[in-house]
Design an enzyme around this catalytic site. Structure first.
Site, PDB file in Angstrom:
ATOM      1  N   HIS A   1       0.998  -1.179   0.207  1.00 52.78           N
ATOM      2  CA  HIS A   1      -0.041   0.103  -0.023  1.00 52.78           C
ATOM      3  C   HIS A   1       0.929   1.253  -0.008  1.00 52.78           C
ATOM      4  O   HIS A   1       1.175   1.770   0.981  1.00 52.78           O
ATOM      5  CB  HIS A   1      -0.825   0.128   1.206  1.00 52.78           C
ATOM      6  CG  HIS A   1      -1.891   0.980   1.054  1.00 52.78           C
ATOM      7  ND1 HIS A   1      -3.463   0.652   1.140  1.00 52.78           N
ATOM      8  CD2 HIS A   1      -1.976   2.335   0.831  1.00 52.78           C
ATOM      9  CE1 HIS A   1      -4.218   1.731   0.953  1.00 52.78           C
ATOM     10  NE2 HIS A   1      -3.175   2.810   0.929  1.00 52.78           N
TER      11      HIS A   1
ATOM     12  N   GLU B   1     -11.846   3.063   5.975  1.00 56.79           N
ATOM     13  CA  GLU B   1     -10.930   3.788   6.458  1.00 56.79           C
ATOM     14  C   GLU B   1     -11.559   4.809   7.010  1.00 56.79           C
ATOM     15  O   GLU B   1     -12.159   5.300   8.101  1.00 56.79           O
ATOM     16  CB  GLU B   1      -9.788   4.388   5.801  1.00 56.79           C
ATOM     17  CG  GLU B   1      -8.710   5.148   6.576  1.00 56.79           C
ATOM     18  CD  GLU B   1      -7.609   5.867   5.728  1.00 56.79           C
ATOM     19  OE1 GLU B   1      -6.763   5.838   6.313  1.00 56.79           O
ATOM     20  OE2 GLU B   1      -8.073   6.123   4.705  1.00 56.79           O
TER      21      GLU B   1
END
Length: 345
Positions: free
Chosen positions: A13, A205
């Site tokens: 990521h 998130e």
């Protein structure tokens, strides 16, 4: 305790612009006569929070300022090369860097040349990785939630055309997940899925467990960028685990963006205890001043993971990756060797 820098890792990521060294941003700005926000010189790293729209706007403004100095082929190659070297210096054997080519296309003749430049530089890095000490690099493409769904389909078709060994390995969806409807991007992800690409959208998130459910149903991901807020509903977390969807957990990013107030609030242990496949990531170290090694140090110092558990996190990152079989096999052996070695004094 064993040296975490020596632990083989896969970094899954990391955004293209967000991977940049702050000094490289300053250098490129000086070369082009571009004025950067003061905080990229003084008071660095910036204090950020995306818990509300105003905070996200500030984060995005700084990100766009850095992206604006990446003008042309050599600057793009520099980003890839430095990201691979920086990750290699922290023990990463494999890096998957995520690129939305639309931002760089105007300077190199279009989205296809932009992606071909990134892929070509990744191939050059990989050819000399053993000598240079850099991580080997795989390339993921991503569409933005803030752009029209038809643009996402265009990018997915390009990813499909460039898919394969040495080409594009996966397709993602990034930017503020509070923007747009996830189902708008279903067709783009079916194009990518038909090409055999790894599906790696962001979810869970800035929004909670319901967004994870929606993403699982609409996009059928192999991994979720972040996904940490799936813990807010045990049924959702169970669904993630049972589906074998890996989570790219970025503790430093979560705190910097105000998702959690402190590192000990990031639910890493809850995810581990639930059996989730986890790959730690740094997200955008340019703005968070927190790299992959910092995430592993957090796992040890803040969440109390011992070396066996940390080694399993590293193994998990390779299992969730698109790394070639030889890279994974060698890394697994090296992780075992790391764990078998006596701890440092």
């Amino acid at each position: 305790m064993r040296d975490l820098r020596e632990l083989p890792k896969a970094h899954l990521h990391l955004h293209f612009t967000g991977s940049m060294r702050v000094q490289s941003v300053r250098d490129l700005a000086a070369e082009q006569g571009v004025r950067l926000p003061r905080v990229l010189y003084e008071g660095y790293p910036p204090l950020l929070s995306a818990a509300d729209e105003r905070g996200w706007f500030r984060f995005q403004r700084l990100y766009d300022s850095a992206r604006h100095v990446v003008r042309g082929e050599e600057a793009m190659r520099r980003v890839v090369r430095e990201a691979a070297l920086d990750d290699g210096a922290e023990g990463s054997h494999w890096l998957e860097i995520q690129v939305d080519p639309t931002s760089y296309a105007p300077f190199v003749g279009g989205i296809t040349p932009a992606m071909e430049i990134v892929l070509d530089e990744a191939a050059s890095v990989n050819a000399t990785a053993a000598e240079s000490g850099s991580a080997r690099v795989g390339v993921l493409m991503a569409a933005s939630r803030t752009r029209h769904q038809l643009e996402a389909r265009t990018l997915a078709r390009l990813a499909k055309n460039l898919a394969g060994p040495g080409g594009v390995l996966g397709f993602g969806l990034s930017n503020d997940e509070r923007r747009a409807d996830t189902t708008d991007f279903t067709k783009a992800f079916r194009i990518a899925e038909d090409a055999g690409l790894l599906l790696v959208p962001h979810a869970g998130e800035l929004l909670g467990a319901d967004a994870v459910v929606e993403t699982l149903a609409a996009l059928r991901p192999h991994r979720l960028g972040h996904g940490v807020r799936s813990v807010e509903d045990p049924r959702v977390l169970t669904a993630v685990v049972e589906a074998g969807v890996a989570l790219e957990v970025c503790p430093g990013s979560n705190v910097s963006l105000g998702v959690y107030d402190a590192l000990d609030e990031v639910p890493l242990r809850t995810l581990i205890d639930a059996g989730a496949t986890i790959a730690l990531g740094a997200d955008d170290p340019l703005l968070f001043d927190s790299r992959l090694l910092d995430q592993y140090e957090t796992a040890r110092a803040v969440h109390g993971l011992d070396d066996a558990q940390i080694a399993e996190l590293a193994r998990s990152s390779f299992r969730a990756s698109a790394a070639p079989a030889d890279v994974v096999t060698a890394a697994m052996a090296d992780i075992d060797a790391w764990l078998a070695a006596p701890p440092s004094p």
